[in-house]
Design an enzyme around this catalytic site. Structure first.
Site, PDB file in Angstrom:
ATOM      1  CE  LYS A 149      -2.231  -1.656   3.605  1.00 40.85           C
ATOM      2  NZ  LYS A 149      -1.806  -3.067   3.577  1.00 40.85           N
ATOM      3  CG  ASP A 169       6.322  -6.944  -3.025  1.00 40.97           C
ATOM      4  OD1 ASP A 169       6.218  -8.149  -2.747  1.00 40.97           O
ATOM      5  OD2 ASP A 169       5.657  -6.050  -2.480  1.00 40.97           O
ATOM      6  CB  CYS A 228       9.221   5.683   6.132  1.00 35.47           C
ATOM      7  SG  CYS A 228      10.082   7.249   6.036  1.00 35.47           S
ATOM      8  CB  SER A 229       9.393  -0.107   6.218  1.00 30.53           C
ATOM      9  OG  SER A 229      10.725  -0.559   6.381  1.00 30.53           O
ATOM     10  CG  ASP A 254       9.744   7.753  10.651  1.00 34.65           C
ATOM     11  OD1 ASP A 254       9.924   8.721  11.424  1.00 34.65           O
ATOM     12  OD2 ASP A 254       8.655   7.147  10.556  1.00 34.65           O
ATOM     13  CD  GLU A 259      11.098   2.885  16.423  1.00 33.29           C
ATOM     14  OE1 GLU A 259       9.995   3.231  16.872  1.00 33.29           O
ATOM     15  OE2 GLU A 259      11.287   2.615  15.238  1.00 33.29           O
ATOM     16  CG  HIS A 278       7.976   5.097  14.538  1.00 33.69           C
ATOM     17  ND1 HIS A 278       8.189   3.796  14.949  1.00 33.69           N
ATOM     18  CD2 HIS A 278       6.994   4.991  13.593  1.00 33.69           C
ATOM     19  CE1 HIS A 278       7.381   2.976  14.319  1.00 33.69           C
ATOM     20  NE2 HIS A 278       6.642   3.682  13.481  1.00 33.69           N
ATOM     21  N   GLY A 280       6.247   8.589  10.722  1.00 33.90           N
ATOM     22  CA  GLY A 280       5.553   8.271   9.467  1.00 33.90           C
ATOM     23  C   GLY A 280       4.039   8.418   9.544  1.00 33.90           C
ATOM     24  CB  ALA A 281       1.556   6.803  11.554  1.00 30.31           C
TER      25      ALA A 281
HETATM   26  N1  LIG Z   1       6.962   4.841   9.781  1.00 28.22           N
HETATM   27  C1  LIG Z   1       5.722   4.677  10.129  1.00 28.22           C
HETATM   28  O1  LIG Z   1       5.204   5.358  10.988  1.00 28.22           O
HETATM   29  C2  LIG Z   1       4.893   3.653   9.413  1.00 28.22           C
HETATM   30  C3  LIG Z   1       3.543   3.916   9.169  1.00 28.22           C
HETATM   31  C4  LIG Z   1       2.777   2.959   8.514  1.00 28.22           C
HETATM   32  C5  LIG Z   1       3.356   1.760   8.132  1.00 28.22           C
HETATM   33  N2  LIG Z   1       4.655   1.523   8.401  1.00 28.22           N
HETATM   34  C6  LIG Z   1       5.302   0.288   7.984  1.00 28.22           C
HETATM   35  O2  LIG Z   1       5.482   0.341   6.561  1.00 28.22           O
HETATM   36  C7  LIG Z   1       5.575  -0.984   6.049  1.00 28.22           C
HETATM   37  C8  LIG Z   1       4.713  -1.134   4.823  1.00 28.22           C
HETATM   38  O3  LIG Z   1       3.366  -0.957   5.153  1.00 28.22           O
HETATM   39  P1  LIG Z   1       2.203  -1.212   4.080  1.00 28.22           P
HETATM   40  O4  LIG Z   1       0.950  -0.725   4.696  1.00 28.22           O
HETATM   41  O5  LIG Z   1       2.596  -0.735   2.747  1.00 28.22           O
HETATM   42  O6  LIG Z   1       2.199  -2.807   4.085  1.00 28.22           O
HETATM   43  P2  LIG Z   1       1.711  -3.761   2.916  1.00 28.22           P
HETATM   44  O7  LIG Z   1       1.475  -5.077   3.542  1.00 28.22           O
HETATM   45  O8  LIG Z   1       0.630  -3.136   2.128  1.00 28.22           O
HETATM   46  O9  LIG Z   1       3.006  -3.869   1.978  1.00 28.22           O
HETATM   47  C9  LIG Z   1       4.153  -4.575   2.321  1.00 28.22           C
HETATM   48  C10 LIG Z   1       4.723  -5.139   1.029  1.00 28.22           C
HETATM   49  O10 LIG Z   1       5.971  -5.751   1.339  1.00 28.22           O
HETATM   50  C11 LIG Z   1       6.086  -6.899   0.511  1.00 28.22           C
HETATM   51  N3  LIG Z   1       7.075  -7.807   1.044  1.00 28.22           N
HETATM   52  C12 LIG Z   1       6.943  -8.762   1.994  1.00 28.22           C
HETATM   53  N4  LIG Z   1       8.105  -9.395   2.186  1.00 28.22           N
HETATM   54  C13 LIG Z   1       8.997  -8.823   1.342  1.00 28.22           C
HETATM   55  C14 LIG Z   1      10.371  -9.059   1.083  1.00 28.22           C
HETATM   56  N5  LIG Z   1      11.054 -10.001   1.737  1.00 28.22           N
HETATM   57  N6  LIG Z   1      10.976  -8.297   0.159  1.00 28.22           N
HETATM   58  C15 LIG Z   1      10.290  -7.330  -0.515  1.00 28.22           C
HETATM   59  N7  LIG Z   1       8.973  -7.083  -0.331  1.00 28.22           N
HETATM   60  C16 LIG Z   1       8.346  -7.818   0.611  1.00 28.22           C
HETATM   61  C17 LIG Z   1       4.696  -7.474   0.499  1.00 28.22           C
HETATM   62  O11 LIG Z   1       4.498  -8.322  -0.616  1.00 28.22           O
HETATM   63  C18 LIG Z   1       3.841  -6.218   0.411  1.00 28.22           C
HETATM   64  O12 LIG Z   1       3.533  -5.908  -0.932  1.00 28.22           O
HETATM   65  C19 LIG Z   1       5.220  -1.884   7.224  1.00 28.22           C
HETATM   66  O13 LIG Z   1       6.407  -2.350   7.825  1.00 28.22           O
HETATM   67  C20 LIG Z   1       4.510  -0.962   8.192  1.00 28.22           C
HETATM   68  O14 LIG Z   1       4.578  -1.426   9.500  1.00 28.22           O
HETATM   69  C21 LIG Z   1       5.438   2.454   9.021  1.00 28.22           C
HETATM   70  O1  LIG Z   2       1.893   4.515  15.986  1.00 24.30           O
HETATM   71  C1  LIG Z   2       2.597   5.166  15.241  1.00 24.30           C
HETATM   72  O2  LIG Z   2       2.703   6.371  15.270  1.00 24.30           O
HETATM   73  C2  LIG Z   2       3.414   4.440  14.182  1.00 24.30           C
HETATM   74  C3  LIG Z   2       2.558   3.634  13.291  1.00 24.30           C
HETATM   75  C4  LIG Z   2       3.283   2.900  12.219  1.00 24.30           C
HETATM   76  O3  LIG Z   2       4.522   2.469  12.571  1.00 24.30           O
HETATM   77  C5  LIG Z   2       2.469   1.745  11.732  1.00 24.30           C
HETATM   78  O4  LIG Z   2       2.972   0.643  11.590  1.00 24.30           O
HETATM   79  O5  LIG Z   2       1.280   1.973  11.464  1.00 24.30           O
END
Ligand SMILES: NC(=O)c1ccc[n+]([C@@H]2O[C@H](COP(=O)([O-])OP(=O)(O)OC[C@H]3O[C@@H](n4cnc5c(N)ncnc54)[C@H](O)[C@@H]3O)[C@@H](O)[C@H]2O)c1
Ligand SMILES: O=C(O)CC[C@@H](O)C(=O)O
Length: 526
Positions: A149, A169, A228-229, A254, A259, A278, A280-281
């Site tokens: 996403k 991916d 930012c993952s 991020d 943490e 952190h 991102g959200a």
């Molecule tokens: N920094 C923040 O505050 C913040 C906010 C929201 C989400 N996130 C993190 O961002 C990341 C992505 O979120 P999302 O909502 O897009 O998730 P998502 O599940 O929609 O997408 C993750 C993608 O990673 C792929 N994937 C899985 N294993 C893999 C690998 N070994 N190599 C390459 N690709 C692989 C999956 O096929 C999927 O398409 C998550 O780790 C989530 O926790 C961080």
């Molecule tokens: O709670 C937060 O602010 C971080 C959320 C983010 O890391 C998530 O995975 O959705």
């Protein structure tokens, strides 16, 4: 009134929803030990990324029904342990997608133009224009690792900025990558060719230190890395070394392995490194989205309704649930019925999906059947979360068959349980879309709705036997609400199904089996 503990800062919109159905206590900054010490009072826990829900916390949460993560990643929750304990874990899979993607894009642009360092230098009284000459992203190559996403939105905006797109991916089709204008390549090629690498993968063993000394070594010296993952996807020590040695041009992070970020060598690096805590959200919009999304799910679960985005109920997404709800009810009822008929230890459960029902996702239907099967023994301890685990632990062999060609009603479900005391089968259908009818018991055709208390007999089809059972029940003051007989041939074997108003009194079942012609009798409560 149920009690909800909110242990991270959550938008008021979420708290307002929870307050409609529960007493809400907000206590932030708790350590896992402090949380474990107070959690036993609570029915639900709502968190963000700041709370660690450990095994000990879950074990202490004797009343916990649901853990709500206001965000995407549930890596701060011991989900397997929650699943074992039948606790639903929900998240908000999309509430902060745009916020996280925009943060990654902001990082990419800020790195390219040294925004953070330039800002600090102006505030420190300097005017160093030459030192902060940047680079453009236009026509550069952006490598997106994880095209889910967030990665997809980053790719879309990257394309709008005039960038060439690569993606890695392993779980995405090349058609999907094509739609996003990305060339799907392997990680090695992406790292060698990209000017910007943006990570958007979940944290799991396969992604742990995906970016490490070896992978950093193949990146361009002009490349910039953005994460930012999740912390842990990058080996931070290896990254700090690579940056110091000029192996890559910059990094923006991020998220971190630990943490809050402690004494990291990354903090010593200046203009080519951006670190955010952190964030991102952390947009107003995302916080309202995730708080509302998760609070609604907690409210629903506390009201006995299913959750939309449970991460530990396989296959049970909201849209699936809406379509399948009547079938799940049917499957659970039949599971409960056949489990009680089989009695004793069940060794195997066969579920046959016939007609239209065979065209649906069978996984939730199977889980519902297992929940029903185990519910007499485990009562409220079994639910959609732990039914499969509980069945596996009891060594119940589960077999699913499908026969879409059968055209009776709109589809039927047949469950067969084999156990230490014998084998029984039941079949049921939905009338008018949601009314359950039992249409077959041990291959005897019947047509009865399930009721709270039921009595089943297997007997010889002969005159007088129904009357004798009726009088016997009457002598024990048991009121019969309805009665039906199913038989295959006249004066052969037959089943009798009675709905009764109250549970069968102690001892009466053995009296029934003494009636001449009665081969067996079973009492069931649904
Ligand atoms: N920094 C923040 O505050 C913040 C906010 C929201 C989400 N996130 C993190 O961002 C990341 C992505 O979120 P999302 O909502 O897009 O998730 P998502 O599940 O929609 O997408 C993750 C993608 O990673 C792929 N994937 C899985 N294993 C893999 C690998 N070994 N190599 C390459 N690709 C692989 C999956 O096929 C999927 O398409 C998550 O780790 C989530 O926790 C961080
Ligand atoms: O709670 C937060 O602010 C971080 C959320 C983010 O890391 C998530 O995975 O959705």
């Amino acid at each position: 009134m149920p009690k909800v503990l909110v242990s991270d800062s959550i938008d008021q919109a979420g708290l307002d929803i929870l307050s409609q159905v529960a007493q809400v206590d907000v206590k932030t900054g708790l350590s896992p030990d402090e949380l474990a010490a107070i959690i036993s009072d609570y029915d639900a826990l709502m968190i963000r990324s700041g709370t660690r829900v450990t095994k000990a916390v879950i074990e202490a949460g004797k009343q916990l029904k649901i853990i709500g993560r206001a965000g995407v990643g549930v890596d701060n929750v011991d989900v397997p342990m929650a699943t074992r304990r039948g606790i639903v874990v929900v998240n908000s899979p999309e509430g902060n997608t745009i916020a996280a993607a925009e943060h990654a894009l902001a990082m990419m642009l800020a790195l390219s133009r040294h925004i953070a360092a330039a800002d600090q230098s102006v505030k420190a009284g300097q005017w160093n224009r030459k030192q902060f000459t940047g680079v453009e992203v236009y026509k550069k190559t952006l490598g997106v690792v994880g095209l889910g996403k967030i990665g997809s939105h980053v790719a879309n905006v990257g394309r709008a900025l005039g960038m060439n797109l690569l993606a890695y991916d392993p779980f995405i089709s090349s058609e999907r990558a094509d739609q996003l204008g990305c060339r799907l390549v392997d990680l090695d090629l992406l790292l060698r060719e990209a000017d910007y690498v943006s990570l958007h993968v979940p944290k799991m063993p396969e992604t742990m230190h995906l970016i490490n000394e070896q992978t950093l070594a193949i990146m361009k010296p002009t490349a910039r890395l953005i994460n930012c993952s999740r912390g842990g996807v990058i080996d931070e020590i290896a990254l700090a070394n690579a940056l110091k040695q000029g192996q890559i041009a910059g990094a923006a992070l991020d998220v971190y392995e630990e943490e809050p970020l402690g004494n990291s060598p990354l903090k010593q690096l200046d203009k080519n490194v951006i670190l955010t805590p952190h964030l991102g959200a952390s947009t107003e919009e995302a916080q309202v989205n995730v708080a509302t999304d998760v609070a609604e799910q907690i409210r629903d679960v506390l009201l006995g309704l299913p959750a939309r985005s449970a991460v530990n109920i396989p296959g049970l997404r909201a849209e699936v649930l809406d379509k399948l709800r009547p079938y799940l009810q049917l499957s659970e009822t039949l599971g409960n019925l056949v489990g009680q008929l089989a009695g004793g230890r069940v060794e195997s459960l066969s579920v046959r999906l016939q007609g239209d029902i065979a065209n649906h996702d069978s996984q939730p239907i199977m889980i519902a059947a297992l929940k029903g099967l185990l519910s007499h023994a485990l009562q409220e301890r079994v639910n959609y979360v732990n039914a499969s685990i509980e069945a596996k632990e009891r060594g119940i062999h589960v077999v699913e068959t499908r026969d879409a060609a059968v055209k009776d009603y709109t589809g039927s479900l047949q469950l067969m349980a084999k156990g230490s005391l014998g084998e029984h089968s039941v079949t049921g259908v939905l009338l008018g879309g949601d009314e359950i009818r039992i249409t077959d018991i041990d291959e005897f055709p019947i047509n009865v709705p399930p009721t709270r208390y039921m009595l089943f007999t297997l007997h010889r089809d002969m005159p007088g036997i129904i009357g004798k059972i009726g009088s016997l029940l009457g002598s024990f003051n048991v009121n019969i609400a309805s009665m039906q007989v199913g038989r295959k041939i006249v004066r052969g074997d037959a089943v009798m199904v009675l709905s009764i108003d109250d549970p069968l009194p102690e001892g009466i079942l053995s009296e029934i089996t003494k009636v001449p012609g009665i081969r067996d009798a079973y009492t069931v409560s649904l």
